[in-house]
Design an enzyme around this catalytic site. Structure first.
Site, PDB file in Angstrom:
ATOM      1  N   SER A  39       0.836  -1.208   0.089  1.00  0.00           N
ATOM      2  CA  SER A  39      -0.044   0.125   0.085  1.00  0.00           C
ATOM      3  C   SER A  39       0.931   1.222   0.106  1.00  0.00           C
ATOM      4  CB  SER A  39      -0.905   0.011   1.280  1.00  0.00           C
ATOM      5  OG  SER A  39      -1.709   1.276   1.286  1.00  0.00           O
ATOM      6  N   LYS A  63      31.272   1.788  -1.671  1.00  0.00           N
ATOM      7  CA  LYS A  63      31.821   1.575  -0.313  1.00  0.00           C
ATOM      8  C   LYS A  63      32.817   0.514  -0.147  1.00  0.00           C
ATOM      9  CE  LYS A  63      29.987   0.029   4.097  1.00  0.00           C
ATOM     10  NZ  LYS A  63      28.859  -0.563   4.937  1.00  0.00           N
TER      11      LYS A  63
END
Length: 495
Positions: free
Chosen positions: A38, A77
């Site tokens: 939703s 990273k």
């Protein structure tokens, strides 16, 4: 023994869409996949740092790295820099690489220890680590070298919201069905298995296997099936985090910063379009307002949104798989983001499910093995995180005094005592972290072995010195040829 023909995933975000993409990519037409989410329900969405296994995941999915970097605003990273963890003003790196070159029966750090003990060579072990050298120099480019000593393992920082959208765009053309709606009711079969999700508008979504990606709510595994939760806050007491995005810096660092404060720690994660910032803290040692003031006073660039408070409880669901529900992501448990493990736990949970995926029905033995492996993985990560907190010299606040005095698990106590005795590190089967990770954090937190492996004594002083000098030079050699991190990103993203 119902054949598994349809998988229903409850929840989107990184956990939901990563699960959908990987299941569909691997299983193809063997199963149908429907994801229910939703737009009215937000996601936590601050998990912006990853570890190297995500690169293999992207390769399995067939994701082009340049597209991925561009669409998720990702950066590279190479490591995490820990500041103020051992003591105020002290710092060290946990890089994704490994220092030096190991012998067949003897890790490199035993050679380093002998040089340190016998002729006072105080060279930091990180000087023999290519990831560290590149992080400090702010440089990066993928290295394809035949010699493993020149490997440069890396991961990514990215915008979690953009990553979920990227995965959705990737998944739907493969056949994943997205259903928009809020769950009103969960129905069950007579044997306790979940039968369907009933949405607020009356639609019913049926499935044979359900993946619970509903976040901390854990709608299926906890609220409906009530499996229970192992609370680990007695050893990992941080239970809150403030998160706020800020303007990016002119120079993009290729590593995460983890900065310890008096009641927790601060993260700083560089993205292409902004910085991710947060303060993880223990509410028993610091108020929410104090933590917020500390974070906002240490941003170093302008905030671009309001701070968001996240409450959590470290620990794990007592079963990650129960009946026909498998919990993935925050619904399966939560270990604070100190070592960037949250997204990896989503990945490993789905990979584990794929390896044990039920065909003609769910077998108890399969469920038991899945839960056994999941528990082991969580326990080893818990111990690794606890190592950072417990092995500290800080006594400047009640938080750090309490962490020093913790009764740590026997599993971690044994690992520490073994390393202190003779430098031995043995990796357990389901331990996410390799020997090099344990080595760097133990040394970084101030643990030093009393002895080293006898193989280190097979070299003369001159041979050992020459070997260390040669390895150091080999590690430093690629630096001159690498791009700056920002130049790599410009080239990779086509800018």
């Amino acid at each position: 023994m119902t054949p598994i023909k349809k998988v229903v995933i409850l929840g989107g975000g990184t956990a939901g869409w990563l699960s959908a993409a990987l299941l569909k990519k691997v299983l193809g037409t063997v199963v149908d996949i429907e994801l229910v989410e939703s737009d009215a329900i937000g996601t936590v969405g601050v998990g912006e740092a990853t570890i190297p296994p995500i690169r293999l995941l992207n390769q399995v999915l067939g994701i082009n790295e340049a597209d991925f970097l561009r669409e998720t605003k990702a950066t590279i990273k190479l490591a995490i820099k820990f500041e103020n963890w051992r003591a105020q003003g002290d710092s060290y790196y946990h890089s994704f690489g490994a220092p030096g070159r190991s012998l067949t029966f003897c890790h490199f750090h035993h050679l380093w220890l002998r040089a340190r003990q016998q002729f006072g060579d105080m060279t930091p072990i990180w000087d023999y680590d290519l990831n560290y050298l590149c992080a400090e120099a702010g440089k990066f480019a993928p290295i394809t070298a035949k010699d493993p000593i020149l490997e440069l393992p890396y991961a990514y920082h990215f915008d979690a919201g953009l990553y979920a959208a990227f995965l959705r765009k990737f998944s739907e053309p493969m056949g994943v069905v997205r259903t928009e709606g809020m769950v009103e009711q969960v129905t069950q079969h007579y044997n306790g298995h979940i039968k369907s999700l009933v949405l607020k508008d009356g639609r019913e979504v049926k499935g044979d296997l359900f993946i619970d990606c509903s976040g901390f709510v854990s709608l299926l595994l906890q609220r409906k099936l009530g499996v229970g939760y192992d609370d680990w806050s007695h050893v990992l007491p941080c239970d809150r985090a403030w998160a706020v995005p800020t303007e990016r810096f002119e120079k993009t660092l290729p590593y995460t910063r983890s900065i310890a404060h008096e009641a927790g720690w601060q993260w700083r994660i560089p993205l292409q379009h902004r910085n991710g910032n947060g303060m993880v803290f223990s509410s028993a040692h610091c108020t929410e307002q104090q933590a917020l003031d500390l974070l906002m006073g240490n941003l170093q660039s302008t905030a671009v949104a309001d701070p968001k408070l996240i409450k959590f409880k470290t620990g794990r669901a007592r079963k990650q798989w129960h009946h026909n529900v498998v919990a993935v992501g925050l619904s399966s448990g939560f270990l604070e983001p100190l070592e960037s493990t949250s997204i990896h736990l989503v990945q490993s949970g789905i990979v584990r499910l794929l390896k044990m995926f039920p065909h003609h029905g769910i077998e108890p033995a399969t469920v038991a093995e899945y839960n056994k492996q999941s528990e082991a993985e969580f326990v080893y990560i818990r111990d690794f995180l606890l190592l950072h907190y417990h092995e500290t010299e800080r006594t400047d606040s009640q938080f750090w005094r309490d962490m020093r005095q913790l009764q740590i698990p026997d599993s971690l106590k044994h690992k520490i005592e073994l390393f202190q005795a003779d430098g031995s590190i043995f990796r357990e089967q389901h331990d996410l972290f390799h020997d090099g990770s344990w080595l760097q954090v133990m040394l970084g937190q101030g643990l030093l072995p009393r002895d080293y492996h006898p193989l280190a004594d097979t070299f003369s002083d001159t041979q050992l010195k020459d070997m260390l000098k040669s390895i150091k030079a080999i590690k430093q050699e690629p630096l001159a040829k690498l791009f700056s991190h920002d130049e790599f990103l410009r080239r990779a993203c086509g800018a």
